[in-house]
Scaffold this motif. Structure first.
Motif, mmCIF file in Angstrom:
data_model
loop_
_atom_site.group_PDB
_atom_site.id
_atom_site.type_symbol
_atom_site.label_atom_id
_atom_site.label_comp_id
_atom_site.label_asym_id
_atom_site.label_seq_id
_atom_site.Cartn_x
_atom_site.Cartn_y
_atom_site.Cartn_z
ATOM 1 N N ARG A 388 36.753 47.324 30.721
ATOM 2 C CA ARG A 388 35.441 47.830 30.695
ATOM 3 C C ARG A 388 35.127 48.446 32.165
ATOM 4 N N PRO A 389 34.491 49.839 31.928
ATOM 5 C CA PRO A 389 34.286 50.415 33.016
ATOM 6 C C PRO A 389 33.890 49.834 34.387
ATOM 7 N N ALA A 390 33.040 49.035 34.166
ATOM 8 C CA ALA A 390 32.423 48.120 34.939
ATOM 9 C C ALA A 390 33.046 47.081 35.982
ATOM 10 N N ASP A 391 34.250 46.746 35.287
ATOM 11 C CA ASP A 391 35.380 46.107 35.717
ATOM 12 C C ASP A 391 36.267 46.647 36.756
ATOM 13 N N ILE A 392 36.319 48.171 36.776
ATOM 14 C CA ILE A 392 37.354 48.685 37.411
ATOM 15 C C ILE A 392 37.014 48.749 39.035
ATOM 16 N N SER A 393 35.691 48.916 39.301
ATOM 17 C CA SER A 393 35.278 48.624 40.797
ATOM 18 C C SER A 393 35.460 47.351 41.317
ATOM 19 N N ARG A 394 35.693 46.464 40.500
ATOM 20 C CA ARG A 394 35.946 45.050 41.014
ATOM 21 C C ARG A 394 37.323 44.824 41.592
ATOM 22 N N PHE A 395 38.315 45.563 41.352
ATOM 23 C CA PHE A 395 39.389 45.304 41.876
ATOM 24 C C PHE A 395 39.690 45.621 43.485
ATOM 25 N N PRO A 396 38.848 46.538 43.736
ATOM 26 C CA PRO A 396 38.959 46.721 45.469
ATOM 27 C C PRO A 396 37.582 45.691 46.026
ATOM 28 N N ALA A 397 36.692 45.720 45.248
ATOM 29 C CA ALA A 397 35.703 44.537 45.635
ATOM 30 C C ALA A 397 36.297 43.162 45.900
ATOM 31 N N LEU A 398 37.110 42.832 45.181
ATOM 32 C CA LEU A 398 37.841 41.436 45.092
ATOM 33 C C LEU A 398 39.233 41.339 45.813
ATOM 34 N N ASN A 399 39.616 42.532 46.353
ATOM 35 C CA ASN A 399 40.694 42.627 47.044
ATOM 36 C C ASN A 399 41.961 42.321 46.179
ATOM 37 N N VAL A 400 41.949 42.871 44.832
ATOM 38 C CA VAL A 400 42.852 42.570 43.836
ATOM 39 C C VAL A 400 43.842 43.881 43.563
ATOM 40 N N ILE A 401 45.083 43.531 43.498
ATOM 41 C CA ILE A 401 45.964 44.664 43.140
ATOM 42 C C ILE A 401 46.054 44.888 41.734
ATOM 43 N N ALA A 402 45.870 46.222 41.350
ATOM 44 C CA ALA A 402 46.393 46.434 39.910
ATOM 45 C C ALA A 402 47.886 47.154 39.784
ATOM 46 N N SER A 403 48.513 46.234 39.081
ATOM 47 C CA SER A 403 50.023 46.783 39.003
ATOM 48 C C SER A 403 50.328 47.117 37.758
ATOM 49 N N VAL A 404 50.383 48.587 37.565
ATOM 50 C CA VAL A 404 50.142 49.245 36.351
ATOM 51 C C VAL A 404 51.586 49.707 35.990
ATOM 52 N N GLN A 405 51.737 50.078 34.811
ATOM 53 C CA GLN A 405 52.927 50.646 34.147
ATOM 54 C C GLN A 405 52.592 52.050 33.351
ATOM 55 N N PRO A 406 52.648 53.141 34.352
ATOM 56 C CA PRO A 406 52.154 54.327 33.604
ATOM 57 C C PRO A 406 52.727 54.690 32.239
ATOM 58 N N VAL A 407 54.025 54.599 32.083
ATOM 59 C CA VAL A 407 54.605 54.928 30.657
ATOM 60 C C VAL A 407 54.006 54.005 29.472
ATOM 61 N N HIS A 408 53.280 53.050 29.719
ATOM 62 C CA HIS A 408 52.565 52.445 28.692
ATOM 63 C C HIS A 408 51.506 53.149 28.005
#
Length: 554
Positions: A388-408
């Protein structure tokens, strides 16, 4: 491209290099410092550690290094790190039936038949890589096609995403699966109109079959790991984060480490579901002095995958009314696993693809990270795929790393819109939005779900296109990343996500000499050519682990 040029750009650890050092010259060298690019014409290392970077040929000529390696004009980049892969599964994929790219159920079955002809002594036939989304009718396969070719053998074939199995009747019988078998929590047994199992098992239902399959011993696992790691080195990977390994795979890695047979570095995540891993949790993090094998994280899966409609969504799938996917554990169970891992000092890396799963994981990490000791462990969300767009900003706010796979993003674009609808795509595969939010990010491939070639991921992050250049302008083009940001995912970002940013992910004095030589300039090539870059040599701690044209010219 912004280039950082220092007046001397020698970055020396000492005024003069040791005679035993090695100089890599005749190169176009690049490294990153934040979002800025450093350029250099030669790199020097000694005892596996970088001692100097030289800005120009004249200063490099003054080096007193005893050994010189001619790069023959190649581009030198930091060693690439895949922050999410499955090493033993990749090794197994190299040795079993390859169904990647099969164009129909019939073609997939033909590949299995050819494998059986070549291996008539196998009681269990394994393979992976089928994807019904690529087939004409997009329907899940059925056991009948396998029954027709398998005889008394059990056939077990993993979907490309690893979240579904296609099996024959023999495998179902050995697992005791019939019309009366209930769906396990977090799993689904697909059934026909008569209620009989079709031969496709989703998520936790897969465990019913894997539990009765004969597993390789530690020696065999070590062999699979070694073959996989050697292959990964050929793609320019100098380190990999192995996402969710059972205790036997830990033992196999430890055997390779003791024998000095780890071609590249491994950052392993313990499979929290394996009770035999409890002994490692009790010991606390296992960090190798040379960072050849670090074990300081656990892997938990919150939901399934989008392609098999197992990703947990808040609302129904757009193409499957009444279906909102699967949560593989209850909220209480997820919280329990997170808290016990944190209590043991382990980083928590949670698979979450659907928006409901991601929101749940962020909620739980918010509670866990109320403890500053926990926040310092740098917990990660693996995939962070539909938000959800609102959850995107929670990653830096919570010091949580987004481990992504671009080719997905470019692999899923042919079905993601059907599954999600236009509104939910606004927060899907949102790599650039995550970056702009200030989130820490790491990049990987999720091999063998995708190719482990990191240049495929870099290309996908930059262009948002498949390798044929589709769609024009890129899919969800607002989420395109710069070349610098994409490279950071697979270098400094992945190193930070493994608590290794002080020794890996950059090329500068004091860091390990983990680097690669490639046949084209990553920063100046046309975008469409990025995925075709070829690795000429791979070095880990100054040791060449993948052969190439570079030669010493004493």
């Amino acid at each position: 491209m912004r280039t950082l040029r220092c007046a001397a750009l020698v970055f020396g650890l000492a005024a003069s290099a040791a005679h035993a050092a090695t100089l890599v010259h005749n190169i176009r060298g690049y490294s990153l410092d934040g979002d800025q690019v450093q350029t250099f014409s030669a790199l020097e290392f000694d005892k596996g550690v970088i001692t100097h970077l030289y800005r120009d040929v004249a200063s490099a000529d003054a080096s007193r290094a005893a050994t010189r390696i001619d790069g023959f004009g190649a581009t030198l980049l930091p060693g690439l790190i895949d922050a999410h892969g499955h090493v033993s599964s990749f090794g197994r994929a190299l040795a079993t039936v390859d169904l990647v790219g099969s164009s129909s159920e019939a073609e997939a079955a033909r590949r299995v038949a050819h494998y059986i002809d070549a291996h008539p002594d196998r009681d269990w036939v394994e393979g992976r890589g089928w994807n019904q989304v690529l087939w004409p009718d997009k329907a899940f396969p059925a056991r009948a096609a396998l029954d027709a070719i398998s005889g008394e053998r059990a056939v077990v074939l993993g979907r490309v995403d690893g979240h579904a199995l296609w099996v024959n009747s023999r495998a179902l019988a050995l697992a005791g699966i019939g019309a009366g078998t209930p769906d396990p929590d977090g799993g689904q047994i697909l059934r026909d109109e008569q209620g009989q199992p079709t031969g496709v098992l989703i998520d936790n239902a897969m465990d019913l079959v894997t539990a009765v399959m004969p597993g390789p011993d530690v020696e065999a696992l070590a062999a699979l790991q070694y073959s996989a790691l050697e292959k990964l080195a050929s793609y320019g990977l100098t380190a990999v984060h192995d996402a969710g390994i059972p205790a036997r795979e830990v033992e196999a890695y430890q055997q390779l480490l003791a024998e000095d047979r780890l071609p590249i570095r491994v950052y392993a995540m313990l499979d929290v579901r394996d009770p035999d891993n409890d002994r490692y949790l009790e010991q606390g993090p296992l960090v190798d002095a040379q960072h050849r094998l670090d074990i300081r994280s656990v892997k938990i899966s919150a939901d399934g995958a989008l392609g098999s409609r197992g990703a947990a969504l808040f609302d129904d799938y757009s193409d499957s009314s009444g279906n909102r996917g699967l949560l593989l554990h209850s909220r209480k169970e997820l919280a329990h696993h997170m808290h016990r891992a944190v209590a043991a000092g382990y980083q928590v890396n949670t698979h979450a693809i659907g928006d409901r799963a991601n929101a749940l994981v962020l909620d739980l990490l918010e509670a866990v990270n109320s403890n500053s000791r926990s926040a310092a462990l740098r917990h990660r969300v693996e995939h962070a795929q539909i938000l959800r767009p609102a959850d995107i900003s929670r990653f830096p706010a919570l010091n949580v790393i987004a481990s992504v796979q671009p080719v997905h993003a470019t692999s899923d674009m042919n079905m993601a819109g059907d599954r999600l609808g236009e509104t939910r795509l606004r927060g899907a595969y949102a790599w650039e939005s995550l970056l702009e939010s200030g989130a820490r990010m790491a990049g990987g491939s999720d091999f063998p779900v995708e190719s482990p070639n990191p240049f495929h991921g870099l290309y996908a992050a930059v262009t948002r296109q498949d390798q044929a250049g589709r769609p024009p302008g890129g899919w969800l083009p607002k989420e395109k990343m710069s070349r610098e940001a994409a490279l950071a995912l697979f270098t400094s970002g992945a190193a930070y996500a493994a608590h290794q940013e002080g020794v890996l992910g950059h090329l500068q004095p004091g860091y390990y000499a983990d680097f690669i030589l490639v046949d084209g300039d990553y920063f100046t090539l046309p975008e469409n050519d990025l995925w075709q870059l070829q690795v000429k040599a791979t070095y880990v701690a100054g040791e060449q682990v993948f052969p190439a044209r570079s030669d010493a010219d004493g």
